[in-house]
Design an enzyme around this catalytic site. Sequence first.
Site, PDB file in Angstrom:
ATOM      1  N   GLU A 312       0.844  -1.193   0.000  1.00 40.59           N
ATOM      2  CA  GLU A 312       0.000   0.000   0.000  1.00 40.59           C
ATOM      3  C   GLU A 312       0.878   1.240   0.000  1.00 40.59           C
ATOM      4  OE1 GLU A 312      -2.602   0.044   3.336  1.00 40.59           O
ATOM      5  OE2 GLU A 312      -3.747  -1.736   2.725  1.00 40.59           O
ATOM      6  N   LYS A 314       2.011   4.653   1.436  1.00 38.85           N
ATOM      7  CA  LYS A 314       1.913   5.319   2.746  1.00 38.85           C
ATOM      8  C   LYS A 314       1.448   6.750   2.517  1.00 38.85           C
ATOM      9  CE  LYS A 314       4.456   5.955   7.054  1.00 38.85           C
ATOM     10  NZ  LYS A 314       4.023   7.344   7.301  1.00 38.85           N
ATOM     11  N   PHE A 421      -8.584   1.819   4.790  1.00 32.88           N
ATOM     12  CA  PHE A 421      -7.841   0.598   4.479  1.00 32.88           C
ATOM     13  C   PHE A 421      -8.188  -0.576   5.385  1.00 32.88           C
ATOM     14  CE2 PHE A 421      -4.802   3.526   6.672  1.00 32.88           C
ATOM     15  CZ  PHE A 421      -4.768   2.904   7.906  1.00 32.88           C
ATOM     16  N   LYS A 486       2.015  -5.336   3.998  1.00 28.52           N
ATOM     17  CA  LYS A 486       1.067  -5.940   4.936  1.00 28.52           C
ATOM     18  C   LYS A 486       0.895  -7.425   4.648  1.00 28.52           C
ATOM     19  CE  LYS A 486      -1.673  -1.831   6.067  1.00 28.52           C
ATOM     20  NZ  LYS A 486      -3.019  -1.243   6.147  1.00 28.52           N
ATOM     21  N   LYS A 503       6.796  -0.519   7.492  1.00 30.78           N
ATOM     22  CA  LYS A 503       6.998   0.689   6.696  1.00 30.78           C
ATOM     23  C   LYS A 503       8.234   0.557   5.810  1.00 30.78           C
ATOM     24  CE  LYS A 503       6.878   3.455  10.354  1.00 30.78           C
ATOM     25  NZ  LYS A 503       6.832   4.661  11.201  1.00 30.78           N
ATOM     26  N   LYS A 505      10.328   3.379   3.790  1.00 30.76           N
ATOM     27  CA  LYS A 505      10.479   4.778   3.405  1.00 30.76           C
ATOM     28  C   LYS A 505      11.676   4.922   2.476  1.00 30.76           C
ATOM     29  CE  LYS A 505       8.191   7.524   6.913  1.00 30.76           C
ATOM     30  NZ  LYS A 505       8.340   8.698   7.796  1.00 30.76           N
TER      31      LYS A 505
END
Length: 1003
Positions: A312, A314, A421, A486, A503, A505
């Site tokens: 997904e 962020k 979500f 996820k 996460k 990044k």
Amino acid sequence: MDADPEMCDGQEESDLEEKYPNRPRNHSDTLPFHDLFQTLFRPLSEIKKKPAGPPGNRRKAGPHGQSAASLNPFERRRDVIDRFISRWRKEVGDDIYPAFRLILPDKDRDRAMYGMKEKMIGKVLVKIMKIDKNSEDGFNLLNWKLPGQAAASSMVGDFAGRCYDVLSKRPIRTEVGSMLIEEVNEKLDQLSTASKEEHQLPILAEFYRRMNPEELMWLIRIILRQMKVGATERTFFDVWHPDAESLYSISSSLRRVCWELHDPNIRLDAEERGVSLMQCFQPQLAQFQMQSLDRMIGRMKPTEDDPVFWIEEKLDGERMQLHMLSDASTPGGRKFRFWSRKAKDYTYLYGDGVYDEAGSLTRHLEDAFADGVDNLILDGEMITWNTEQDAPEPFGTLKTAALSEQRNPFSKGIHPLLRIFDILYLNGRDLTRYTLRDRRNALQKVIKPIHRRFEIHSFEEATSKTEVEASLRRVVAEASEGLVLKNPRSPYRLNERHDDWMKVKPEYMTEFGESLDLIVIGGYYGSGHRGGNLSSFMCGLRIDDGHSSQGSHPTKCYSFCKVGGGFTAADYANIRHITDGKWIEFNPKKPPTAYIELAGGDAQYERPDMWIKPEDSVVLCVKAASVSVSDQFKMGLTLRFPRFKRLRMDKDWKSALSVQEFLNLKSSVEQEHRAKEFNVENFRKKRVKRSTKKPLAIAGYDENANVKYAGPSGHIFDGLNFFVLTDANAPIKKSKAELESLVKANGGKFYQTNNAAPDTICIADRRTVKAASLQKAGNIDIIRPSWILDCIRQNEIDAGLPDLLLPFEPRHMFFATEGKEEEAAVTMDKYNDSYTRDSTVEELQDLLKQMGGSHKEDKLASSEALEKLTENIQERAGAGWTMPSGWLFKGLTLHFPQTSGSGSSSEASPSETTSRIHSVRNIARFAGATVVDSLKGSSITHVVVGPQTTASVAANLHQTLSTRKKLPHIVTIAWIEESWKEKTILDEEPIQQVLTSTTPFQA
């Protein structure tokens, strides 16, 4: 009339009794406040200072049991907390909520924020102690991050500690005070409702009188909600009750944890451990990422049968949970509540019902749920959406967008958008134990998305790191926040960071971004364990010849970015060693412009605490995800997610990155990213071919240029020069090439630079590097492509009339120079309806919705404004401007008397005359006149007589009116008819013959 505080308190107490009928009651007064820091805060802080040993490192218990000193730090902390709680139960009672509010102030959602930060507290303390703000102690309080001349080194960077250092020199009390915990809570409740300094000062002054310096130090930490005693809320909850953490995760209520779980022997039932409708919970959070993508994917627990994980984007917004309950007593049948990740209630911003006038979101959700959905809880991200750009806005604009939407719910601009979500609750059933895949299936079935208001967040399935890298490359190109991986086989874990969500990044990935060698030109003092030392640095770009506004200086730099992450203790030590003795305190009144140029001129938007000459400084290798526009730094650009990589000992300021080198490097990086993005998208987007032989070719002059015709032709833009920087996003999408062909087809010329021709009109719809550069210069208006399209459309509507070049409207301005915004604003009315351009169907619909939703007092303009507007229109009419039909007789008050037909020589029948008068009355009303039926009013300006009125009748009428101070004009209906026909008010002089004629006046 203000509500009686005692009545409000009584009502609140009654509500609490109803909500918590079995709440515990204390049998004695609460403990003194000083017991908190003497028996809890101070011992915990002492344990925190000592290094922790391994968990199993304890001495064997002696014959009389194990001493506290023999326990490891974790067990010692629990022992301190347990002893305090046991004493409370024994000496006070089972209601520990008053103490927990002060022990865990950041978890107390029942007390509002104080609205006081370090600077405000320091300012108030200076007034209470009556010390000069320019004295040593005054300076130390107001500049707490800077090393004070006499401040203890342990207090540097610790505001509460700095306050203690100053307070201890001039205390009113040396011994501990007598204030009880209950009294402190009462005063803090008052402080939380005091919004002005004059109300806050007496409350803090009473604390100053009744507490010693150490008590005040801990009180200030409570106000700032920065305790940091070495024990987390989980430790306190665990000692209080085995189910305390679980209950807090699903309720976010410290009061509920204290009152419902006061007996450790009574456990929560299974049904009480799940999320509850209209009760805020602590959401699941994404785990911090690892260096290896392979390792991160391995944590998704893929199997041979199901190797899939989800990717997904962020989002750059605010985590938001939405609770919806069917409620027949609520208009619209549904009740809503919104909470943020920190359990802050945002219902006041987004709405509590479908017909809530303050609901910037809920008013759009009437048809957002499938039939049969009675209640649910959704988890998502609230972001700001720009309708004109059809793109998200930065996080900081969210509250502004919500307030703007409250005022103008259907206007174009920015508004909140909830991207959902997850779904955690549906029709009375807790879904947190179901897998993410099952929850997403349920979400798809119950939500009916509302475009750009209420949408389901998309995801893509993946099985390897190749797909992650491709997605990451795309978000880097789009300057997005990053990704979230996820596990679709996972349950929802309340109040946890877990490897099921991770996460990614862009700043941490070695495959992306660009490393830059930047010169340090400033430093910022840190707080906490970095207090008293420079913990982050301002970096600059060396100025090449021709870039300095004041002539080239050999060591001058533009401010560019601020870097504070990625440093180790060794890195700080090396920087201190190299730059020791070379730092200079930054004086805003005398900035070092000979060496450093900051943004904002005298305003100095971003300035450091200390500065250093570039020739005395060090070069840092900095990594970043992308470059973004910023007015905080002199470059007008800055790094997104900057992070320190290493110290470049092999380079000095002369070899650090220069302004021009950076611009060249950025251009090449962007081209590389575009090429990679192009490959990733599998050539799905066809690119426009362009010649690179002549980058500044004047395409408008080339008669043989092969530019595709994109629309109507004409002469609207004759004599105008254009520089089109980007394609058009709204109201319709058109490529840069199509816009250029439209300009050319309508008589204009286009160039590939803004200074190739005089008075060039710059066109842009996105903030590209070129657009940002022009905006930074600040002397050129940048117009949106919608202006070109509006000019062409209007001239299609007005076919056969002379070509019309529309004035700029506020929505046409991408960037406006000083004064241009005001000039553009006068082209629109208060509903944003253009005075010069025909509205589209969509604009008219939005306009009618706005007018329908306006307050009654806004619907009618004031008489003063109408009068002024009428004068303005009449003044223009006198200069040859066509009078608008609806304003022709504005300001006139007309009376039509019942006239006799005697003596008439006209052949017109009475019925024809009556019909004609009726028609003229309607014309007068439509053209803005006020028509009255009685002569009694003093405001009558004109008396309108019929076509068969004789001079004698007119004379009698004149005699009747002669007693008035202001005589009205006597005119015939022909005057109104001819004025209406000519679209202007005609001379009334010939009509005065009515008064002298002896025969019926023939109109």
